[in-house]
Design an enzyme around this catalytic site. Structure first.
Site, PDB file in Angstrom:
ATOM      1  N   HIS A  95      73.277  82.167  19.651  1.00 19.91           N
ATOM      2  CA  HIS A  95      73.868  82.343  20.578  1.00 19.91           C
ATOM      3  C   HIS A  95      75.341  82.110  20.258  1.00 19.91           C
ATOM      4  O   HIS A  95      75.892  82.690  19.146  1.00 19.91           O
ATOM      5  CB  HIS A  95      73.735  81.073  21.663  1.00 19.91           C
ATOM      6  N   CYS A 129      71.177  76.109  21.125  1.00 21.00           N
ATOM      7  CA  CYS A 129      70.315  76.183  20.253  1.00 21.00           C
ATOM      8  C   CYS A 129      68.797  76.134  20.647  1.00 21.00           C
ATOM      9  O   CYS A 129      68.042  76.966  20.434  1.00 21.00           O
ATOM     10  CB  CYS A 129      70.547  75.646  18.984  1.00 21.00           C
ATOM     11  N   GLU A 157      74.268  80.177  13.158  1.00 22.68           N
ATOM     12  CA  GLU A 157      74.627  79.414  14.424  1.00 22.68           C
ATOM     13  C   GLU A 157      75.814  79.551  15.094  1.00 22.68           C
ATOM     14  O   GLU A 157      76.786  79.878  14.263  1.00 22.68           O
ATOM     15  CB  GLU A 157      74.252  78.104  14.053  1.00 22.68           C
TER      16      GLU A 157
END
Length: 642
Positions: free
Chosen positions: A247, A85, A46
């Site tokens: 991302h 997310c 993440e």
């Protein structure tokens, strides 16, 4: 008779043997078919950009991923579809743009397109054992059972013998929340970190960036352990491996912002020699591919790798496998509501130039998203802005208005701080990317131009996607008004007034938003029309009209505006989306909201299960409003109407 019985018995025995042999043959055939298909392992994490050693970052320490890249291929131009997310993961699981399905807003929950499936469902139907360990975070409701197992215990080991698997292991150690976790003993020296041009060079910023790199090193070790586990199980030669982040970095102006800094992710793919026939020409062991890859491509690519033709409703293009498609010429990004704050931004890149269209330029990039403000970098950055101690490149994040159009050349300006939209030398590319983005909005039937409450009400009992694809959705007309509203030109006032008479509420919503964005003079020119909009049939139009009157009207007019806004504070009466929009207006009005303080204080939303993810946003807005009123201060975004 005895001879007949003997032959009958013999025939029965032969028949049974043939049946058994046939079933064994079928079973062996099935097993061989399964074994001939690749296993697929996704290692994901993440909130990281391409800050790995294999991408040429000298500050990074990522030996395990570097080794994976040395035998696989690095994709140097991979973009998440959204810089946060939930919509990013929604794009992956569906193979569709969140703006097309109405699922772009952070932590929303949308009815999926009728008849559509998530990609693991196709894999499971084809015999794959599909596991997710363990984050989901989709903005679309699940269309039935998606995973064989999705939990912290999910693992490919639990499949039946010989069954091919698709497995995800997601590591959260790099998440935004871990960048600011203290106490922390830094491994990467904060003094040696590269501070991007948009951030101030302070110890807080350096420590956050260094901790971000520390977390990546920790994640790299975890990824290495998972790869070692695969090898020790004797499965490495039969398994295609992907690594990617969901991302950009969990730092302000990266996460939540659809710049390259918020959308570019690392993507590494390793294809074992026995499956090299599934690799396209741009795949080279130890190589780098400049192919443009979007998150909407990941699901179709998985299906292509296992021999399934992606369904036509999936909007991505496979970049591996038997159905690999021609590469796209452009990638697209989006920003909708981020937690408790509304915005609408769209972006596009050709791999070098990044074009951004801000449809709500009256709102700063740096809106007060409470979760983002927990990061030390955010707080010190905003403090220095308030003190007037930032360079123009650093101050832009907080300023209003933000530019309607932004254009950046990544070759000369990788930090995206020098806006070339007004540069004569770039007008050709500006027009090209502007037109490409507009075409994309129209072709995908972008639902982000409808107020969030109407995404649901217009869909009725069906999916927003079905409504968006129908002739009932007048997107061209709505988009024209959104473009006019956001260009901030003073000579468009008459067209905005005309827009307030349109039969479609979304057109009227953008017309009133255009007056709000233009400031005091625009209101003085149109105030009678704006006052009439306080009684508009559409609640979202009423709220933005009240926001406008509250900002720029007389004390008497302010009271009328507050009377409208307070009716929408109650969640049970109006729903979460209108409540959120009204609370944003009251929060922006600051001390002007004092007369409705008791209403806000008594506001205690009883969130129904289908809206549970939104309750936290409403409470954050309530706390923000009351904190400002207790200090008797008014937020001032230095609104400068053109």
């Amino acid at each position: 008779m005895n001879r007949y019985r003997w032959w009958k018995t013999w025939a029965t025995i032969v028949g049974v043997l043939c049946w058994v042999t046939g079933m064994v043959s079928i079973g062996v055939g099935k097993a061989k078919a399964e074994e001939s298909r690749p296993n697929i392992l996704w290692i994901t994490c993440e909130d990281i950009g391409p800050h790995l050693g294999c991408y040429g970052d000298p500050y990074a320490d990522t030996p395990n991923l570097d080794r994976l890249a040395a035998k696989g291929t690095i994709y140097t131009r991979a973009w998440s579809t959204a810089p946060v997310c939930a919509p990013a993961r929604t794009a992956i699981i569906s193979g569709m743009y969140p703006s097309s399905t109405g699922s772009e807003h952070m932590r929303s929950l949308i009815v999926p397109p009728e008849g559509a499936q998530f990609y693991p469902q196709f894999l499971r139907e084809a015999g794959y054992y599909c596991t997710n360990n363990s984050k989901e975070d989709y903005n679309l409701e699940k269309p039935g059972q998606v995973w064989d197992e999705s939990s912290g215990k999910a693992h490919w080991k639990n499949r039946r013998p010989g069954q091919p698997f698709f497995a995800i292991f997601n590591f959260t150690v790099t998440h935004e929340s871990q960048v600011r976790r203290r106490p922390h003993e830094w491994i990467h020296d904060p003094a040696k970190v590269r501070v991007p041009a948009y951030h101030p060079d302070t110890i807080e910023v350096r420590q956050d960036w260094a901790q971000y790199y520390d977390n990546i090193t920790t994640m790299d070790r975890m990824a290495g352990e998972k790869l070692k586990e695969l090898e020790e199980a004797g499965l490495a030669d039969d398994t295609i491996v992907f690594f990617y982040g969901d991302h950009g970095p969990g730092m302000p102006r990266c996460k939540r912002c659809p710049y390259n800094s918020g959308l570019q992710v690392p993507l590494i793919v390793y294809i074992p020699p026995k499956f090299q026939h599934l690799a396209p020409p741009d795949y080279k062991p130890g190589g780098r591919s400049s192919r443009l890859v979007s998150f909407v491509d990941l699901g179709p690519t998985l299906l292509s790798l296992v021999g399934i033709k992606p369904p036509s409703y999936m909007q991505g293009r496979p970049f591996l496998g038997v159905y690999a498609a021609e590469p796209p010429a452009y990638l697209f990004g989006l920003r909708g509501r981020m937690d408790e704050r509304y915005d609408l931004v769209r972006s596009v890149t050709d791999g070098r130039l990044v074009y951004i269209r801000n449809f709500m330029p009256h709102l700063p990039w740096g809106q007060h998203v409470e979760y983002m403000f927990q990061t030390p970098t955010t707080r010190v950055w905003k403090q220095l802005f308030d003190e007037g101690k930032l360079t123009p490149e650093q101050a832009y994040f907080w300023q209003v208005p933000k530019a309607t159009e932004e254009l950046y050349d990544l070759a000369t300006d990788p930090d995206e701080v020098h806006n070339l939209a007004g540069n004569p030398a770039y007008q050709g590319k500006l027009k090209e990317l502007r037109d490409v983005l507009r075409d994309h909005i129209l072709q995908t039937r972008d639902l982000g131009f409808v107020p969030e409450d109407e995404i649901h009400t217009r869909a009725g009992n069906g999916s927003p996607y079905r409504y968006g694809q129908s002739n009932e959705y007048p997107l061209e007309r709505i988009l024209q008004m959104a473009e006019l509203a956001s260009d901030l030109k003073s000579d468009r006032i008459d067209k905005l007034v005309q827009g307030l008479q349109d039969s479609d509420s979304a057109v009227r919503y953008w017309a009133i938003t255009g007056i709000l964005a233009r400031g005091q003079k625009a209101y003085e020119t149109t105030h009678e029309t704006v006052l009439r909009a306080l009684d508009d049939p559409a609640p979202s139009v009423q709220i933005v009209a009240a926001w406008t009157v509250g900002r720029y009207g007389s004390p008497e007019e302010l009271q009328r505006a507050l009377d409208v806004l307070k009716t929408f504070v109650d969640y049970d009466g109006k729903g979460p989306y209108l409540s959120m929009l009204a609370l944003n207006a009251l929060d922006d009005l600051g001390s002007k909201s004092e007369p409705v303080k008791p209403v806000v204080e008594n506001f205690n939303p009883k969130i129904r299960p289908e809206h549970a993810r939104l309750g936290e946003n409403l409470f954050k807005l309530k706390e923000s409003i009351l904190a400002k009123l207790s200090k008797d201060t008014t937020r001032n975004y230095r609104n400068k109407a053109r």
